[in-house]
Write a protein that holds these residues in place. Structure first.
Motif, PDB file in Angstrom:
ATOM      1  N   ILE A 273       0.845  -1.193   0.000  1.00  0.00           N
ATOM      2  CA  ILE A 273       0.000   0.000   0.000  1.00  0.00           C
ATOM      3  C   ILE A 273       0.882   1.245   0.000  1.00  0.00           C
ATOM      4  O   ILE A 273       1.758   1.395   0.845  1.00  0.00           O
ATOM      5  N   LEU A 274       0.621   2.127  -0.952  1.00  0.00           N
ATOM      6  CA  LEU A 274       1.356   3.379  -1.069  1.00  0.00           C
ATOM      7  C   LEU A 274       0.392   4.557  -1.103  1.00  0.00           C
ATOM      8  O   LEU A 274      -0.622   4.466  -1.790  1.00  0.00           O
ATOM      9  N   PRO A 275       0.687   5.670  -0.479  1.00  0.00           N
ATOM     10  CA  PRO A 275       1.751   5.862   0.497  1.00  0.00           C
ATOM     11  C   PRO A 275       1.442   5.113   1.788  1.00  0.00           C
ATOM     12  O   PRO A 275       0.294   4.881   2.143  1.00  0.00           O
ATOM     13  N   GLY A 276       2.494   4.745   2.484  1.00  0.00           N
ATOM     14  CA  GLY A 276       2.403   3.848   3.621  1.00  0.00           C
ATOM     15  C   GLY A 276       1.468   4.260   4.730  1.00  0.00           C
ATOM     16  O   GLY A 276       0.745   3.426   5.282  1.00  0.00           O
ATOM     17  N   LEU A 277       1.455   5.533   5.085  1.00  0.00           N
ATOM     18  CA  LEU A 277       0.628   5.971   6.214  1.00  0.00           C
ATOM     19  C   LEU A 277      -0.864   5.859   5.939  1.00  0.00           C
ATOM     20  O   LEU A 277      -1.668   5.786   6.864  1.00  0.00           O
TER      21      LEU A 277
ATOM     22  N   LEU B 119       7.108   7.126   2.076  1.00  0.00           N
ATOM     23  CA  LEU B 119       7.000   8.258   3.003  1.00  0.00           C
ATOM     24  C   LEU B 119       6.950   7.835   4.469  1.00  0.00           C
ATOM     25  O   LEU B 119       6.335   8.497   5.291  1.00  0.00           O
ATOM     26  N   ILE B 120       7.627   6.752   4.791  1.00  0.00           N
ATOM     27  CA  ILE B 120       7.712   6.280   6.174  1.00  0.00           C
ATOM     28  C   ILE B 120       9.140   6.541   6.645  1.00  0.00           C
ATOM     29  O   ILE B 120      10.089   5.979   6.093  1.00  0.00           O
ATOM     30  N   ASP B 121       9.281   7.398   7.661  1.00  0.00           N
ATOM     31  CA  ASP B 121      10.645   7.732   8.063  1.00  0.00           C
ATOM     32  C   ASP B 121      10.863   7.954   9.557  1.00  0.00           C
ATOM     33  O   ASP B 121      11.907   8.435   9.969  1.00  0.00           O
ATOM     34  N   THR B 122       9.879   7.578  10.391  1.00  0.00           N
ATOM     35  CA  THR B 122      10.085   7.703  11.843  1.00  0.00           C
ATOM     36  C   THR B 122       9.635   6.427  12.546  1.00  0.00           C
ATOM     37  O   THR B 122       8.772   5.697  12.047  1.00  0.00           O
ATOM     38  N   SER B 123      10.221   6.184  13.704  1.00  0.00           N
ATOM     39  CA  SER B 123       9.818   5.011  14.481  1.00  0.00           C
ATOM     40  C   SER B 123       8.389   5.155  14.996  1.00  0.00           C
ATOM     41  O   SER B 123       7.682   4.162  15.177  1.00  0.00           O
ATOM     42  N   GLU B 124       7.933   6.384  15.206  1.00  0.00           N
ATOM     43  CA  GLU B 124       6.538   6.609  15.629  1.00  0.00           C
ATOM     44  C   GLU B 124       5.569   6.145  14.540  1.00  0.00           C
ATOM     45  O   GLU B 124       4.518   5.575  14.840  1.00  0.00           O
ATOM     46  N   GLU B 125       5.939   6.367  13.297  1.00  0.00           N
ATOM     47  CA  GLU B 125       5.096   5.902  12.193  1.00  0.00           C
ATOM     48  C   GLU B 125       5.069   4.376  12.147  1.00  0.00           C
ATOM     49  O   GLU B 125       4.015   3.770  11.925  1.00  0.00           O
ATOM     50  N   LEU B 126       6.211   3.752  12.406  1.00  0.00           N
ATOM     51  CA  LEU B 126       6.254   2.296  12.447  1.00  0.00           C
ATOM     52  C   LEU B 126       5.391   1.747  13.581  1.00  0.00           C
ATOM     53  O   LEU B 126       4.679   0.754  13.401  1.00  0.00           O
ATOM     54  N   ASP B 127       5.452   2.398  14.747  1.00  0.00           N
ATOM     55  CA  ASP B 127       4.617   1.987  15.878  1.00  0.00           C
ATOM     56  C   ASP B 127       3.140   2.017  15.498  1.00  0.00           C
ATOM     57  O   ASP B 127       2.382   1.114  15.851  1.00  0.00           O
ATOM     58  N   LEU B 128       2.730   3.041  14.778  1.00  0.00           N
ATOM     59  CA  LEU B 128       1.341   3.171  14.339  1.00  0.00           C
ATOM     60  C   LEU B 128       0.994   2.109  13.304  1.00  0.00           C
ATOM     61  O   LEU B 128      -0.045   1.445  13.401  1.00  0.00           O
ATOM     62  N   LEU B 129       1.853   1.910  12.340  1.00  0.00           N
ATOM     63  CA  LEU B 129       1.566   1.005  11.228  1.00  0.00           C
ATOM     64  C   LEU B 129       1.518  -0.467  11.623  1.00  0.00           C
ATOM     65  O   LEU B 129       0.789  -1.244  11.012  1.00  0.00           O
TER      66      LEU B 129
ATOM     67  N   THR C  26      17.545   3.722   6.455  1.00  0.00           N
ATOM     68  CA  THR C  26      18.366   2.648   7.018  1.00  0.00           C
ATOM     69  C   THR C  26      18.299   2.603   8.539  1.00  0.00           C
ATOM     70  O   THR C  26      18.472   1.538   9.125  1.00  0.00           O
ATOM     71  N   VAL C  27      18.032   3.722   9.177  1.00  0.00           N
ATOM     72  CA  VAL C  27      17.888   3.746  10.640  1.00  0.00           C
ATOM     73  C   VAL C  27      16.713   2.872  11.066  1.00  0.00           C
ATOM     74  O   VAL C  27      16.785   2.159  12.068  1.00  0.00           O
ATOM     75  N   LEU C  28      15.644   2.888  10.294  1.00  0.00           N
ATOM     76  CA  LEU C  28      14.446   2.119  10.638  1.00  0.00           C
ATOM     77  C   LEU C  28      14.595   0.628  10.351  1.00  0.00           C
ATOM     78  O   LEU C  28      13.792  -0.173  10.820  1.00  0.00           O
ATOM     79  N   TRP C  29      15.603   0.243   9.615  1.00  0.00           N
ATOM     80  CA  TRP C  29      15.799  -1.180   9.323  1.00  0.00           C
ATOM     81  C   TRP C  29      16.102  -1.966  10.602  1.00  0.00           C
ATOM     82  O   TRP C  29      15.929  -3.181  10.630  1.00  0.00           O
ATOM     83  N   ARG C  30      16.540  -1.314  11.638  1.00  0.00           N
ATOM     84  CA  ARG C  30      16.862  -1.973  12.909  1.00  0.00           C
ATOM     85  C   ARG C  30      15.660  -2.036  13.841  1.00  0.00           C
ATOM     86  O   ARG C  30      15.748  -2.574  14.937  1.00  0.00           O
TER      87      ARG C  30
END
Length: 116
Positions: free
Chosen positions: A60-64, A87-97, A109-113
């Motif tokens: 799904i694009l855009p991710g949010l 357009l996903i670039d913060t850990s807060e967005e990952l927490d939501l998704l 690359t920071v979010l890959w971890r």
């Protein structure tokens, strides 16, 4: 195209074209179909395409937008695999998704971890 990729040892593809996705699947490859959620009409049309073609893996694009679109897709196709991308670039967005999708594609690359 898919046969050439298969012969090159490619395991799967990401495509916006249902024809290419179906061809890859018929060759035993994985396929992730891109779903552009640009507006309500595009979402409705995309869901119909998913239903009529038995699509099981969707990006799904855009991710949010996944927070709004994923529940609709899962209601109609419960066993679908969903990936949020773009357009996903913060850990807060990952927490939501992570409440809505099975995975995320990001160039950050920071979010890959991030521990999913």
């Amino acid at each position: 195209m898919s046969l050439f990729l298969k012969k090159c040892g490619i395991d799967g593809i990401i495509t916006a074209k249902i024809r290419i996705s179906k061809q890859a699947i018929s060759l035993g490859m994985n396929s992730l179909l891109r779903f552009f959620a640009l507006d309500s009409r595009a979402v409705d049309k995309g869901i119909q395409q998913i239903l009529s073609n038995g699509v099981k893996n969707i990006e799904i694009l855009p991710g949010l937008v996944s927070t709004k679109v994923a529940p609709r897709i899962r209601a109609m196709v419960p066993d679908v695999n969903l990936v949020a991308a773009g357009l996903i670039d913060t850990s807060e967005e990952l927490d939501l998704l992570k409440k809505y999708v099975d995975g995320v594609s990001t160039s950050s690359t920071v979010l890959w971890r991030y521990k999913w």
